[in-house]
Design a protein around this motif. Structure first.
Motif, PDB file in Angstrom:
ATOM      1  N   LYS A   1       0.817  -1.208   0.000  1.00  0.00           N
ATOM      2  CA  LYS A   1       0.000   0.000   0.000  1.00  0.00           C
ATOM      3  C   LYS A   1       0.852   1.260   0.000  1.00  0.00           C
ATOM      4  O   LYS A   1       0.496   2.275  -0.613  1.00  0.00           O
ATOM      5  N   PHE A   2       2.000   1.184   0.708  1.00  0.00           N
ATOM      6  CA  PHE A   2       2.871   2.340   0.851  1.00  0.00           C
ATOM      7  C   PHE A   2       4.210   2.080   0.166  1.00  0.00           C
ATOM      8  O   PHE A   2       4.581   0.931  -0.096  1.00  0.00           O
ATOM      9  N   THR A   3       4.945   3.166  -0.084  1.00  0.00           N
ATOM     10  CA  THR A   3       6.229   3.083  -0.786  1.00  0.00           C
ATOM     11  C   THR A   3       7.378   3.445   0.151  1.00  0.00           C
ATOM     12  O   THR A   3       7.175   3.890   1.289  1.00  0.00           O
ATOM     13  N   SER A   4       8.596   3.299  -0.354  1.00  0.00           N
ATOM     14  CA  SER A   4       9.770   3.701   0.417  1.00  0.00           C
ATOM     15  C   SER A   4       9.764   5.209   0.666  1.00  0.00           C
ATOM     16  O   SER A   4      10.307   5.683   1.674  1.00  0.00           O
ATOM     17  N   VAL A   5       9.166   5.982  -0.239  1.00  0.00           N
ATOM     18  CA  VAL A   5       9.049   7.433  -0.037  1.00  0.00           C
ATOM     19  C   VAL A   5       8.152   7.717   1.166  1.00  0.00           C
ATOM     20  O   VAL A   5       8.481   8.558   2.019  1.00  0.00           O
ATOM     21  N   HIS A   6       7.022   7.016   1.271  1.00  0.00           N
ATOM     22  CA  HIS A   6       6.154   7.178   2.441  1.00  0.00           C
ATOM     23  C   HIS A   6       6.909   6.834   3.719  1.00  0.00           C
ATOM     24  O   HIS A   6       6.792   7.528   4.742  1.00  0.00           O
ATOM     25  N   MET A   7       7.679   5.766   3.675  1.00  0.00           N
ATOM     26  CA  MET A   7       8.436   5.337   4.856  1.00  0.00           C
ATOM     27  C   MET A   7       9.420   6.420   5.288  1.00  0.00           C
ATOM     28  O   MET A   7       9.489   6.788   6.473  1.00  0.00           O
ATOM     29  N   THR A   8      10.165   6.941   4.330  1.00  0.00           N
ATOM     30  CA  THR A   8      11.177   7.945   4.650  1.00  0.00           C
ATOM     31  C   THR A   8      10.544   9.241   5.135  1.00  0.00           C
ATOM     32  O   THR A   8      11.036   9.867   6.082  1.00  0.00           O
ATOM     33  N   ARG A   9       9.462   9.663   4.504  1.00  0.00           N
ATOM     34  CA  ARG A   9       8.795  10.892   4.920  1.00  0.00           C
ATOM     35  C   ARG A   9       8.255  10.769   6.341  1.00  0.00           C
ATOM     36  O   ARG A   9       8.264  11.736   7.118  1.00  0.00           O
ATOM     37  N   CYS A  10       7.788   9.601   6.688  1.00  0.00           N
ATOM     38  CA  CYS A  10       7.284   9.366   8.039  1.00  0.00           C
ATOM     39  C   CYS A  10       8.413   9.518   9.064  1.00  0.00           C
ATOM     40  O   CYS A  10       8.273  10.207  10.076  1.00  0.00           O
ATOM     41  N   HIS A  11       9.553   8.893   8.777  1.00  0.00           N
ATOM     42  CA  HIS A  11      10.718   9.032   9.658  1.00  0.00           C
ATOM     43  C   HIS A  11      11.175  10.490   9.722  1.00  0.00           C
ATOM     44  O   HIS A  11      11.514  10.997  10.804  1.00  0.00           O
ATOM     45  N   SER A  12      11.194  11.160   8.588  1.00  0.00           N
ATOM     46  CA  SER A  12      11.668  12.548   8.549  1.00  0.00           C
ATOM     47  C   SER A  12      10.791  13.456   9.398  1.00  0.00           C
ATOM     48  O   SER A  12      11.302  14.325  10.124  1.00  0.00           O
ATOM     49  N   LEU A  13       9.486  13.272   9.322  1.00  0.00           N
ATOM     50  CA  LEU A  13       8.577  14.094  10.128  1.00  0.00           C
ATOM     51  C   LEU A  13       8.810  13.856  11.612  1.00  0.00           C
ATOM     52  O   LEU A  13       8.863  14.804  12.410  1.00  0.00           O
ATOM     53  N   VAL A  14       8.965  12.592  11.994  1.00  0.00           N
ATOM     54  CA  VAL A  14       9.168  12.267  13.411  1.00  0.00           C
ATOM     55  C   VAL A  14      10.435  12.922  13.941  1.00  0.00           C
ATOM     56  O   VAL A  14      10.432  13.557  15.005  1.00  0.00           O
ATOM     57  N   VAL A  15      11.545  12.796  13.216  1.00  0.00           N
ATOM     58  CA  VAL A  15      12.800  13.329  13.762  1.00  0.00           C
ATOM     59  C   VAL A  15      12.817  14.852  13.740  1.00  0.00           C
ATOM     60  O   VAL A  15      13.409  15.476  14.633  1.00  0.00           O
ATOM     61  N   GLU A  16      12.159  15.477  12.749  1.00  0.00           N
ATOM     62  CA  GLU A  16      12.087  16.946  12.767  1.00  0.00           C
ATOM     63  C   GLU A  16      11.317  17.425  13.996  1.00  0.00           C
ATOM     64  O   GLU A  16      11.611  18.493  14.540  1.00  0.00           O
ATOM     65  N   CYS A  17      10.360  16.650  14.440  1.00  0.00           N
ATOM     66  CA  CYS A  17       9.608  17.010  15.642  1.00  0.00           C
ATOM     67  C   CYS A  17      10.465  16.911  16.896  1.00  0.00           C
ATOM     68  O   CYS A  17      10.218  17.613  17.877  1.00  0.00           O
ATOM     69  N   LEU A  18      11.496  16.072  16.862  1.00  0.00           N
ATOM     70  CA  LEU A  18      12.294  15.773  18.057  1.00  0.00           C
ATOM     71  C   LEU A  18      13.609  16.552  18.136  1.00  0.00           C
ATOM     72  O   LEU A  18      14.145  16.748  19.224  1.00  0.00           O
ATOM     73  N   MET A  19      14.145  17.001  17.001  1.00  0.00           N
ATOM     74  CA  MET A  19      15.536  17.467  16.984  1.00  0.00           C
ATOM     75  C   MET A  19      15.775  18.802  17.681  1.00  0.00           C
ATOM     76  O   MET A  19      16.915  19.112  18.022  1.00  0.00           O
TER      77      MET A  19
END
Length: 329
Positions: free
Chosen positions: A150-168
């Motif tokens: 259902k999802f792609t590697s782009v979705h996976m990476t964007r999800c990780h990117s959003l999480v770490v931007e929230c934390l950094m």
């Protein structure tokens, strides 16, 4: 280039804050002050001088057109590089470059994006509300909660990117660093085949060289035997420091010997249900939604012959194919 007017419309915008932002004040505990001094060579004078140097460098940089200059943002890089100003400047420049070189991974990040929202609500990735025994922020991922059809590697990476931007921007995270717990019990060849060899190498280079995070420990558990070759390839691309910080656990019980089970979700033997952790983190994302969207105001002029663009292309020369070509046990 001139700085222009103050505020978010400035080429060098500083998000609004009520705090004194010259770096002269340390806002955390005495314990963290000592840890920062011991591990990062940070004291009040060093921090204030380094922030001033970073701001002057940004203003004079011929290719940087717009960049955050608040202390929380700049300290991401200074603390990751233990207050080596040249190394922090290099990492910041790389960070700006990859955001524009790979906008599909790093720009337009939004909790209201349907795919990202669904993955986060489903529990694919969640920062745990309690820190580990060394005070580090722990990020949990679960492969079974990511549908590779259902999802792609782009979705996976964007999800990780959003999480770490929230934390950094969190200063305790900057000082103590991060640990990762990755549940691979649901990993399939569908997940593996999402990635081309060139993309996995690109993203690992971004993580190692361009993302201002202190990666302190990475735990993988419940790894299927057929994925061993994939993990060998993945680990081979890491630098020696990160290789030494990877731990493979045969089971959740094995993981619990390295990570206090109390901080894990109830589904893994902890005390707080995963759903409650997801809901709590979503509130953080919603509170930071506009600040994360504002990161897209940052801009650097990409020079095809520039050092960091050329470095990325040179490193990837000759890499082709996908993980489908790897033989599995």
């Amino acid at each position: 280039m001139g700085v222009g007017e103050d505020g978010e419309n400035s080429p060098f915008f500083m998000p609004k804050s009520d705090d004194d932002d010259d770096g002269s004040k340390f806002h955390l505990s005495d314990e963290l002050r000592l840890l920062a001094q011991t591990e990062l060579r940070e004291d009040d004078a060093t921090r204030q001088h380094a922030l001033q140097q970073m701001r002057e460098w940004i203003q004079k940089h011929p290719d940087i057109k717009c960049c955050r200059t608040d202390s929380a943002f700049l300290l991401r890089f200074l603390r990751t590089k233990k207050f080596s100003i040249p190394l922090a400047q290099e990492m910041l420049e790389r960070y700006l470059v990859i955001r524009q070189l790979y906008p599909q991974w790093f720009r337009g990040l939004d909790i209201d994006d349907p795919a990202i929202s669904e993955l986060l609500e489903g529990g694919y990735i969640v920062p745990l509300p309690q820190r580990d025994g060394l005070g580090r922020q722990v990020i949990l991922t679960c492969a079974a909660r990511f549908d590779p059809y259902k999802f792609t590697s782009v979705h996976m990476t964007r999800c990780h990117s959003l999480v770490v931007e929230c934390l950094m921007d969190d200063e305790e995270n900057q000082i103590r660093g991060y640990s990762y717990c990755n549940d691979e019990s649901g990993l399939t060849m569908g997940h593996v085949s999402l990635w081309s060899l060139s993309d996995i190498r690109k993203i690992l280079r971004c993580i190692q060289n361009s993302t201002p995070m202190r990666h302190k420990a990475t735990h993988f558990f419940n790894v299927p035997h057929y994925a061993n070759k994939v993990f060998e390839f993945f680990i081979s691309l890491l630098n020696e420091k990160l290789k030494d910080r990877i731990m493979l656990h045969t089971s959740i019980d094995d993981l619990r010997e390295a990570v206090d089970p109390k901080i894990l979700p109830k589904e893994y033997g902890g005390e707080v249900p995963l759903g409650d952790m997801i809901a709590q983190f979503r509130k953080q994302l919603e509170a930071k939604r506009e600040a994360i969207k504002a990161l897209d105001k940052m801009e650097i002029e990409l020079n095809p012959k520039g050092k960091y663009v050329a470095d990325m292309e040179d490193e990837l020369a000759g890499i082709a194919g996908s993980f489908r070509q790897l033989q599995v046990d």
